[in-house]
Scaffold this motif. Structure first.
Motif, PDB file in Angstrom:
ATOM      1  N   GLN A 150       0.874  -1.131  -0.003  1.00  0.00           N
ATOM      2  CA  GLN A 150       0.112   0.075  -0.068  1.00  0.00           C
ATOM      3  C   GLN A 150       0.714   1.259  -0.199  1.00  0.00           C
ATOM      4  O   GLN A 150       1.833   1.391   0.800  1.00  0.00           O
ATOM      5  CB  GLN A 150      -1.017   0.011   1.259  1.00  0.00           C
ATOM      6  N   VAL A 151       0.586   2.334  -0.789  1.00  0.00           N
ATOM      7  CA  VAL A 151       1.415   3.441  -1.076  1.00  0.00           C
ATOM      8  C   VAL A 151       0.809   4.734  -0.308  1.00  0.00           C
ATOM      9  O   VAL A 151      -0.507   5.046  -0.955  1.00  0.00           O
ATOM     10  CB  VAL A 151       2.087   3.643  -2.241  1.00  0.00           C
ATOM     11  N   LEU A 152       1.127   5.086   0.697  1.00  0.00           N
ATOM     12  CA  LEU A 152       0.447   6.433   1.245  1.00  0.00           C
ATOM     13  C   LEU A 152       1.380   7.640   1.015  1.00  0.00           C
ATOM     14  O   LEU A 152       2.769   7.568   1.362  1.00  0.00           O
ATOM     15  CB  LEU A 152       0.347   6.388   2.538  1.00  0.00           C
ATOM     16  N   VAL A 153       0.811   8.660   0.338  1.00  0.00           N
ATOM     17  CA  VAL A 153       1.432   9.953   0.276  1.00  0.00           C
ATOM     18  C   VAL A 153       1.167  10.881   1.194  1.00  0.00           C
ATOM     19  O   VAL A 153      -0.273  10.942   1.796  1.00  0.00           O
ATOM     20  CB  VAL A 153       1.196  10.509  -1.190  1.00  0.00           C
ATOM     21  N   VAL A 154       2.181  11.385   2.009  1.00  0.00           N
ATOM     22  CA  VAL A 154       1.888  12.430   2.976  1.00  0.00           C
ATOM     23  C   VAL A 154       2.193  13.937   2.412  1.00  0.00           C
ATOM     24  O   VAL A 154       3.266  14.273   1.878  1.00  0.00           O
ATOM     25  CB  VAL A 154       2.605  12.228   4.082  1.00  0.00           C
ATOM     26  N   SER A 155       1.241  14.656   2.267  1.00  0.00           N
ATOM     27  CA  SER A 155       1.461  15.964   1.308  1.00  0.00           C
ATOM     28  C   SER A 155       0.665  17.021   2.002  1.00  0.00           C
ATOM     29  O   SER A 155      -0.541  17.005   2.362  1.00  0.00           O
ATOM     30  CB  SER A 155       0.965  15.516   0.122  1.00  0.00           C
ATOM     31  N   TYR A 164       7.540  -5.078   0.825  1.00  0.00           N
ATOM     32  CA  TYR A 164       7.011  -4.164   1.752  1.00  0.00           C
ATOM     33  C   TYR A 164       5.564  -4.333   2.067  1.00  0.00           C
ATOM     34  O   TYR A 164       4.661  -4.642   1.040  1.00  0.00           O
ATOM     35  CB  TYR A 164       7.344  -2.633   1.470  1.00  0.00           C
ATOM     36  N   ASP A 165       4.993  -3.966   3.325  1.00  0.00           N
ATOM     37  CA  ASP A 165       3.514  -3.722   3.464  1.00  0.00           C
ATOM     38  C   ASP A 165       3.037  -2.291   3.012  1.00  0.00           C
ATOM     39  O   ASP A 165       1.986  -2.133   2.416  1.00  0.00           O
ATOM     40  CB  ASP A 165       3.062  -4.252   4.815  1.00  0.00           C
ATOM     41  N   PHE A 166       3.840  -1.599   3.398  1.00  0.00           N
ATOM     42  CA  PHE A 166       3.732   0.285   3.207  1.00  0.00           C
ATOM     43  C   PHE A 166       4.798   0.682   2.706  1.00  0.00           C
ATOM     44  O   PHE A 166       5.960   0.505   3.223  1.00  0.00           O
ATOM     45  CB  PHE A 166       2.996   0.628   4.561  1.00  0.00           C
ATOM     46  N   ILE A 167       4.579   1.650   1.859  1.00  0.00           N
ATOM     47  CA  ILE A 167       5.654   2.522   1.355  1.00  0.00           C
ATOM     48  C   ILE A 167       4.839   3.999   1.594  1.00  0.00           C
ATOM     49  O   ILE A 167       3.749   4.019   1.138  1.00  0.00           O
ATOM     50  CB  ILE A 167       5.726   2.309  -0.237  1.00  0.00           C
ATOM     51  N   ALA A 223       0.702   6.873  -5.625  1.00  0.00           N
ATOM     52  CA  ALA A 223      -0.132   6.358  -4.222  1.00  0.00           C
ATOM     53  C   ALA A 223      -1.349   5.833  -4.369  1.00  0.00           C
ATOM     54  O   ALA A 223      -2.110   6.144  -5.463  1.00  0.00           O
ATOM     55  CB  ALA A 223      -0.104   7.707  -3.340  1.00  0.00           C
ATOM     56  N   ASN A 224      -1.633   5.104  -3.578  1.00  0.00           N
ATOM     57  CA  ASN A 224      -3.309   4.603  -3.473  1.00  0.00           C
ATOM     58  C   ASN A 224      -3.770   5.586  -2.362  1.00  0.00           C
ATOM     59  O   ASN A 224      -5.229   5.618  -2.362  1.00  0.00           O
ATOM     60  CB  ASN A 224      -3.708   3.413  -3.692  1.00  0.00           C
ATOM     61  N   TRP A 225      -3.072   6.209  -1.254  1.00  0.00           N
ATOM     62  CA  TRP A 225      -3.939   6.758  -0.262  1.00  0.00           C
ATOM     63  C   TRP A 225      -2.936   8.034  -0.078  1.00  0.00           C
ATOM     64  O   TRP A 225      -1.840   8.156  -0.183  1.00  0.00           O
ATOM     65  CB  TRP A 225      -3.489   6.000   1.175  1.00  0.00           C
ATOM     66  N   ALA A 226      -3.646   9.362  -0.072  1.00  0.00           N
ATOM     67  CA  ALA A 226      -3.286  10.473   0.587  1.00  0.00           C
ATOM     68  C   ALA A 226      -3.651  10.694   1.908  1.00  0.00           C
ATOM     69  O   ALA A 226      -4.757  10.884   2.391  1.00  0.00           O
ATOM     70  CB  ALA A 226      -3.502  11.643  -0.499  1.00  0.00           C
ATOM     71  N   LEU A 227      -2.741  11.402   2.552  1.00  0.00           N
ATOM     72  CA  LEU A 227      -2.896  11.931   4.005  1.00  0.00           C
ATOM     73  C   LEU A 227      -2.496  13.380   4.142  1.00  0.00           C
ATOM     74  O   LEU A 227      -1.322  13.727   3.647  1.00  0.00           O
ATOM     75  CB  LEU A 227      -1.894  11.216   5.066  1.00  0.00           C
ATOM     76  N   ILE A 228      -3.382  14.275   4.521  1.00  0.00           N
ATOM     77  CA  ILE A 228      -2.777  15.725   4.336  1.00  0.00           C
ATOM     78  C   ILE A 228      -2.705  16.389   5.904  1.00  0.00           C
ATOM     79  O   ILE A 228      -3.822  16.501   6.417  1.00  0.00           O
ATOM     80  CB  ILE A 228      -3.943  16.596   3.823  1.00  0.00           C
ATOM     81  N   PRO A 229      -1.752  16.593   6.299  1.00  0.00           N
ATOM     82  CA  PRO A 229      -1.421  17.194   7.558  1.00  0.00           C
ATOM     83  C   PRO A 229      -1.657  18.507   7.572  1.00  0.00           C
ATOM     84  O   PRO A 229      -1.331  19.124   6.514  1.00  0.00           O
ATOM     85  CB  PRO A 229       0.103  16.915   8.051  1.00  0.00           C
ATOM     86  N   GLY A 277      -6.789  -0.471  -1.801  1.00  0.00           N
ATOM     87  CA  GLY A 277      -6.773   0.389  -2.852  1.00  0.00           C
ATOM     88  C   GLY A 277      -6.490  -0.324  -4.340  1.00  0.00           C
ATOM     89  O   GLY A 277      -7.096   0.058  -5.269  1.00  0.00           O
ATOM     90  N   ARG A 278      -5.586  -1.535  -4.094  1.00  0.00           N
ATOM     91  CA  ARG A 278      -5.289  -2.208  -5.193  1.00  0.00           C
ATOM     92  C   ARG A 278      -5.927  -3.510  -5.204  1.00  0.00           C
ATOM     93  O   ARG A 278      -6.051  -3.959  -4.286  1.00  0.00           O
ATOM     94  CB  ARG A 278      -3.859  -2.178  -5.318  1.00  0.00           C
TER      95      ARG A 278
END
Ligand SMILES: Nc1ncnc2c1ncn2[C@@H]1O[C@H](COP(=O)(O)OP(=O)(O)OP(=O)(O)O)[C@@H](O)[C@H]1O
Ligand SMILES: [Mg+2]
Length: 261
Positions: A4-9, A120-123, A142-148, A260-261
């Protein structure tokens, strides 16, 4: 099973992107998941936050992206922590080296190899505070986006702008991309404005999108300065408790929203 790919943006600077990337990575690794932290920001803060120094420029994600090599593994280093790896940034990288639009999928292709997907399980992708080629590559991969965000007056406008970009990337490049949540950072419940901003964010973007948040905690800044995740530096701190809660909350959300995938 695929990674699973999480982008922190967030295009705004100093909103806790790198602090969140490093500490989330440490918590997921501690929970038994295999995590690759990939630093797309040439400030190189992920390596700093993990206490890793003297990284050869050739062992960086930027070197791989610029060289158009199909092998990400040359950029991955051990962090000295179980189940946690880093693809560090190259602080000397020149953005002009990679500009053309046809390279928007470069990172996605690098992450799609069997070697990476099985390892990997998570990137987690930490991104620069700007809208550039590297951020677009990250959103495309990515397949998930996290916005701080910081609970300040202009936060909603910044999140709105980024969500428009997310939507465009999802339409044109990456149908798998989903916004998993908005994360208030440096929260202080005694400050009325923080509560008001969070209420407004919940109203605008949906209450299910607003995550529990990370309180203001000097231990998080101290941990970064010491080159350690807060889990190692101050396990009893509220910052550590908040990041553990975030790590667990995200796993539940991924499960609930379907993989997501
Ligand atoms: N919850 C928190 N409480 C107190 N300090 C924090 C907290 N989160 C982050 N910080 C501090 O705030 C500063 C900015 O955080 P960070 O570097 O993670 O932001 P960023 O969004 O990655 O910044 P940039 O846009 O420059 O990459 C750092 O000094 C960090 O230690
Ligand atoms: Mg950063």
């Amino acid at each position: 099973m695929s990674a699973q790919v999480l982008v922190v943006s967030n295009r705004k600077g100093g909103v806790g992107k790198s602090t969140t990337s490093v500490n989330l990575a440490a918590h997921w690794a501690a929970l038994g998941l295999r995590v690759l932290l990939l630093d797309l920001d040439t400030q190189g803060h992920c390596a700093v936050g993990l206490g890793l120094k003297n990284i050869p420029p050739k062992q960086t994600i930027h070197h791989v992206l610029a060289g158009n090599k199909a092998d990400l593994t040359t950029a991955i280093i051990q962090t000295g922590r179980e189940r946690l790896w880093l693809a560090p940034a190259d602080p000397m990288f020149e953005h002009s080296l990679i500009v053309s639009d046809d390279k928007l999928r470069t990172l996605k292709n690098l992450l799609s190899t069997d070697a990476v997907q099985e390892q990997y399980d998570f990137i987690i992708l930490d991104t620069p505070p700007s809208l550039d080629f590297l951020l677009l590559n990250a959103l495309s991969a990515a397949n998930w986006a996290l916005i701080p965000f910081l609970p300040h007056a202009l936060a909603a406008e910044g999140v709105r702008q980024l969500s428009r970009i997310l939507f465009k990337v999802a339409m044109q490049q990456n149908a798998n991309l989903r916004l998993v949540g908005l994360l208030p950072v440096m929260l202080d419940s005694r400050i009325g404005l923080h509560r008001t901003i969070c209420d407004e964010m919940a109203k605008q973007f949906g209450s299910q999108r607003l995550l529990a948040g990370i309180r203001n905690d000097i231990k998080l800044a101290e941990a970064f300065a010491c080159g350690k995740p807060v889990l190692e530096h101050a396990p009893a701190s509220r910052g550590n408790a908040d990041y553990r809660q975030l790590a667990e909350q995200l796993l539940l959300l991924f499960e609930a929203q379907g993989r997501g995938r």
